[in-house]
Structure formats: structure tokens, C-alpha cells
Scaffold this active site. Structure first.
Site, PDB file in Angstrom:
ATOM      1  CE  LYS A   1      55.307  52.976  41.593  1.00  0.00           C
ATOM      2  NZ  LYS A   1      56.165  51.867  42.067  1.00  0.00           N
TER       3      LYS A   1
ATOM      4  CG  ASP B   1      40.000  40.852  42.030  1.00  0.00           C
ATOM      5  OD1 ASP B   1      39.020  41.344  42.631  1.00  0.00           O
ATOM      6  OD2 ASP B   1      39.923  40.345  40.895  1.00  0.00           O
TER       7      ASP B   1
ATOM      8  CG  ASP C   1      39.752  46.803  40.414  1.00  0.00           C
ATOM      9  OD1 ASP C   1      38.836  46.078  40.834  1.00  0.00           O
ATOM     10  OD2 ASP C   1      40.247  46.687  39.271  1.00  0.00           O
TER      11      ASP C   1
ATOM     12  CG  ASP D   1      56.056  48.920  44.102  1.00  0.00           C
ATOM     13  OD1 ASP D   1      55.734  49.608  45.093  1.00  0.00           O
ATOM     14  OD2 ASP D   1      57.092  49.140  43.444  1.00  0.00           O
TER      15      ASP D   1
ATOM     16  CE1 TYR E   1      39.504  51.523  38.425  1.00  0.00           C
ATOM     17  CE2 TYR E   1      37.213  50.933  38.081  1.00  0.00           C
ATOM     18  CZ  TYR E   1      38.507  50.571  38.371  1.00  0.00           C
ATOM     19  OH  TYR E   1      38.799  49.253  38.604  1.00  0.00           O
TER      20      TYR E   1
HETATM   21  C1  IPM Z   1      35.115  45.684  41.179  1.00  0.00           C
HETATM   22  C2  IPM Z   1      35.069  45.353  39.708  1.00  0.00           C
HETATM   23  C3  IPM Z   1      34.707  46.623  38.923  1.00  0.00           C
HETATM   24  C4  IPM Z   1      35.773  47.665  39.200  1.00  0.00           C
HETATM   25  C5  IPM Z   1      34.504  46.408  37.433  1.00  0.00           C
HETATM   26  C6  IPM Z   1      33.468  45.340  37.139  1.00  0.00           C
HETATM   27  C7  IPM Z   1      34.163  47.676  36.716  1.00  0.00           C
HETATM   28  O1  IPM Z   1      36.276  44.826  39.287  1.00  0.00           O
HETATM   29  O2  IPM Z   1      34.071  46.108  41.728  1.00  0.00           O
HETATM   30  O3  IPM Z   1      36.171  45.517  41.780  1.00  0.00           O
HETATM   31  O4  IPM Z   1      36.815  47.675  38.526  1.00  0.00           O
HETATM   32  O5  IPM Z   1      35.580  48.488  40.092  1.00  0.00           O
HETATM   33 MG    MG Z   2      37.677  44.470  40.864  1.00  0.00          MG
END
Ligand code: IPM
Ligand code: MG
Length: 369
Positions: free
Chosen positions: A192, A252, A248, A224, A141
Site C-alpha cells: 500500500k 482467505d 492474511d 486494494d 501483528y
Molecule cells: C491465519 C489466521 C490467524 C492469522 C489467526 C487465527 C490469528 O487467520 O492463519 O490466517 O490471522 O494469522
Molecule cells: Mg487468516
């Protein structure tokens, strides 16, 4: 207790969920005799439009002067084609970096009452209670260079850099061990290492620090495989510690174990400055301004703020418990609903939670007397 909170609503549904959070914070202040003051500041798309930058200096100043920061969400289609430095996400990355918020904690708890909202089987989900500890200020990042170039052949190429220093890895890994020691004492480090040098260094560091925490059982898992194991058997995990981008993606994925991304709260902590609390779901521009957004991830983030930044454990637990009750009673926002008839708007859900907070508070006071 007197506390100043920096409020950064941001874009999309940010304003609605933050106003829900403020209503709940005011109720907590009222019941427990606290004095919360709020300092509003701009970030993301709104700041681009008004200040010409996604992260104005004034916002950083307000955050640094506060005891904690509550953020809604940033981003929206309006700014999607902006140059990299004028994207709303840049504001979020900028605040993480300038406040050194290196440790991102994302708890994933599968409430029994929400097992129908998930696409996974209740038997797989029930009892899931894990915490993703994501490194937040390093890795791909932030590594330089990150740019477009022309190769010698004239072909267009793009470069991103995955960079980690030993110190950056040590501090997040230590955080993972500390949290595991306070929970079920199981740490899974995700990397990884079969491909990436940064992951091989990460693994070495985890093994070194493990000696300081003999009570914590540690294992390594390739990312993975971790993605697959989270869906196959999420109950095997207690604390997962991992680098920025893996965290990240996995967070999700893990959110769906709770039924909706609308349930995923987060805390971003530094070594000693104010912590930042935000729902992990983003700005949902498609439903913005419609009073439909699920405020629960934000309210769960507020509970984390009360506990982690202010040491207000009873207050934080009261919010968590109230949310659990409201869900058990069958109330849902649209993102959580299957065929339920009890679909509430953002405001109605907020009021339900507040009503329950008041009732539970009264009954604990009565049983204490
Ligand atoms: C998160 C989001 C952010 C990230 C984005 C919006 C930059 O997806 O906080 O998980 O990738 O960290
Ligand atoms: Mg995210």
C-alpha cells in the site's frame, strides 16, 4: 527415513483433521518404509484450560526437538472474551514468533473438478495456480505498542503499530523470488505504497533484490487492486509476496478460488529450524466433533511437509494426486458439496484418500517394473 513430528491438534475441528492426517501419514510410512513418530503437545484453548497459557513452554520444546510440526487449528467461542494474553490465537502467534517462522506459503490451486463449488465462474477459475507468500512474524501483528489508552481529552483510544525492519522485509522478499524462480518466474509484490511508509520501503527492497533474479518478472500492485484482480483474473498471478496482514486477508479471499477455505493448506518456514504445517481454515467450532470437517487442507499441508521438510517429493505428490482423483470421482465433504449425493464424513473422505493412495502407489510400482 526416520522423522519425529510434533502434533498440535488444538481446538474445534483440529482433533478430527489431525487424526485424519495421522492415518494418512501412517499409510505413507507403511508404503515407503518410513518411520514417523509423533509427539503430541497442547496449544490454544485446550492449553489455556489445562496449562493456564495458550502456549506452554513444553510445547515450544517439543516443537524445537522435532523435524516438523503439524498443527490443527486454535480458537472457539469459549475463549472469545478472554483477555488478550489468554486468547487461543496468542498461542498461534507465539509459536510463529518463537520458532521464527517468517515465511508463510499458501498455495491456491483451483481443481477443475471443484469449479462448481466456487461462487465464481469456471472460466475465471480454471487453470488458477498461485502461491501467496505471506510475511508471518512482523508487521501490525507484532508491532509495539499495541494497547488501549486514554487520550489527553480523556477519550479512550486504541493503538496498533505497523513495524518492519529492512532485514525482515529482505528475507521474505527473497523467499518470494526463490519460489517464483522455481515456478513460472512471475512475482507480484503487494503493498500500500500510496499510503504507508513501510510499504514504500518494501517496494524499494523488492526493486533492489530484483537485480539478483533477472529471470523473474516482477511487478508491484496495491493491495486494494490486488483484492480485485484476484477475483477478476486470478490466472495472471504466479507468486504473490506480501506483508503479514495483507497476506492474511488476501489468502482467505484466494481460498474461494479453490471452492472452499477447506482446501487451503499452508507451510510456515524459518531460516533453518523445523517448519510448521497447518490448514488455513481455522477451528470451525460450529461443526466440531461432528465428523463433518473437510480434512483435505490438512492432508495437502501434510503433502507440503513431506516435500519441504523431508524432501519426500514422491510421497507428497502421491497425496496430492490422490486428493485430485477423489475429487474427480465426485466425492465431496459438506463444505464442497452443491447437490452432490456423494457427501462424505471426515473419516470417509480420509479412507477414500487412503484407498486411492494405495491404488496409485501400486500402479506406479507396476509401471516401474
Ligand atoms: C491465519 C489466521 C490467524 C492469522 C489467526 C487465527 C490469528 O487467520 O492463519 O490466517 O490471522 O494469522
Ligand atoms: Mg487468516
Amino acid at each position: 527415513m526416520k522423522k519425529q513430528i510434533a502434533i498440535l491438534p488444538g481446538d474445534g475441528i483440529g482433533k478430527e483433521i489431525i487424526s485424519s492426517a495421522i492415518t494418512v501419514l501412517n499409510e505413507i510410512a507403511n508404503l515407503f518404509d518410513h518411520d514417523f513418530s509423533y509427539e503430541y503437545a497442547r496449544i490454544g484453548g485446550e492449553a489455556i484450560d489445562i496449562d493456564g497459557t495458550p502456549l506452554p513452554e513444553e510445547t515450544i520444546k517439543v516443537c524445537k526437538e522435532s523435524d516438523a510440526i503439524l498443527l490443527g487449528a486454535v480458537g472457539g467461542p469459549k475463549w472469545d472474551n478472554n483477555p488478550p494474553d489468554l486468547r487461543p490465537e496468542k498461542g498461534l502467534l507465539g509459536i510463529r514468533k518463537s520458532l521464527q517462522l517468517f515465511a508463510n506459503l499458501r498455495p491456491v490451486i483451483a481443481f477443475d473438478s471443484l469449479s462448481d463449488a466456487s461462487t465464481l465462474k469456471p472460466s475465471v477459475l480454471n487453470g488458477t495456480d498461485l502461491m501467496i507468500v505471506r510475511e508471518l512474524t512482523g508487521g501490525i501483528y507484532f508491532g509495539q505498542p499495541s494497547e488501549r489508552r486514554k487520550a489527553k481529552s480523556g477519550e479512550e483510544i486504541a493503538v496498533d503499530t505497523l513495524y518492519y525492519s529492512r532485514e525482515e522485509i529482505e528475507r521474505i522478499v527473497r523467499k518470494g523470488f526463490e519460489l517464483a524462480a522455481l515456478r513460472r518466474r512471475k512475482l507480484t509484490s503487494v503493498d500500500k505504497a500510496n499510503v504507508l511508509e513501510s510499504s514504500r520501503m518494501w517496494r524499494e527492497i523488492v526493486d533492489e533484490i530484483a537485480h539478483e533474479y533477472p529471470g523473474v518478472e516482477v511487478s508491484h500492485m496495491l493491495v486494494d487492486n490486488a483484492a480485485m484482480q484476484l477475483i477478476r483474473n486470478p490466472k495472471q498471478f504466479d507468486v504473490i509476496v506480501t506483508e503479514n496482514m495483507f497476506g492474511d486477508i488476501l489468502s482467505d479471499e484466494a481460498a474461494m478460488l479453490t471452492g472452499s477455505l477447506g482446501m487451503l493448506s499452508s507451510a510456515s518456514l524459518s531460516a533453518n529450524g523445523p517448519g510448521l504445517y497447518e490448514p488455513a481454515h481455522g477451528s470451525a467450532p460450529d461443526i466440531a466433533g461432528q465428523n463433518k470437517a473437510n480434512p483435505l487442507a490438512t492432508l495437502l499441508s501434510v503433502a507440503m511437509m513431506l516435500k519441504y521438510s523431508f524432501g519426500m517429493n514422491n510421497e507428497g505428490s502421491l497425496i496430492e494426486k490422490s486428493i485430485e482423483c477423489v475429487l474427480e470421482e465426485g466425492y465431496r465433504t459438506a463444505d464442497l458439496a452443491d447437490h452432490s449425493e456423494l457427501i462424505l464424513s471426515t473419516d470417509e473422505m480420509t479412507n477414500k484418500v487412503i484407498e486411492t493412495i494405495t491404488i496409485l502407489h501400486k500402479s506406479t510400482k507396476m509401471s516401474a517394473n
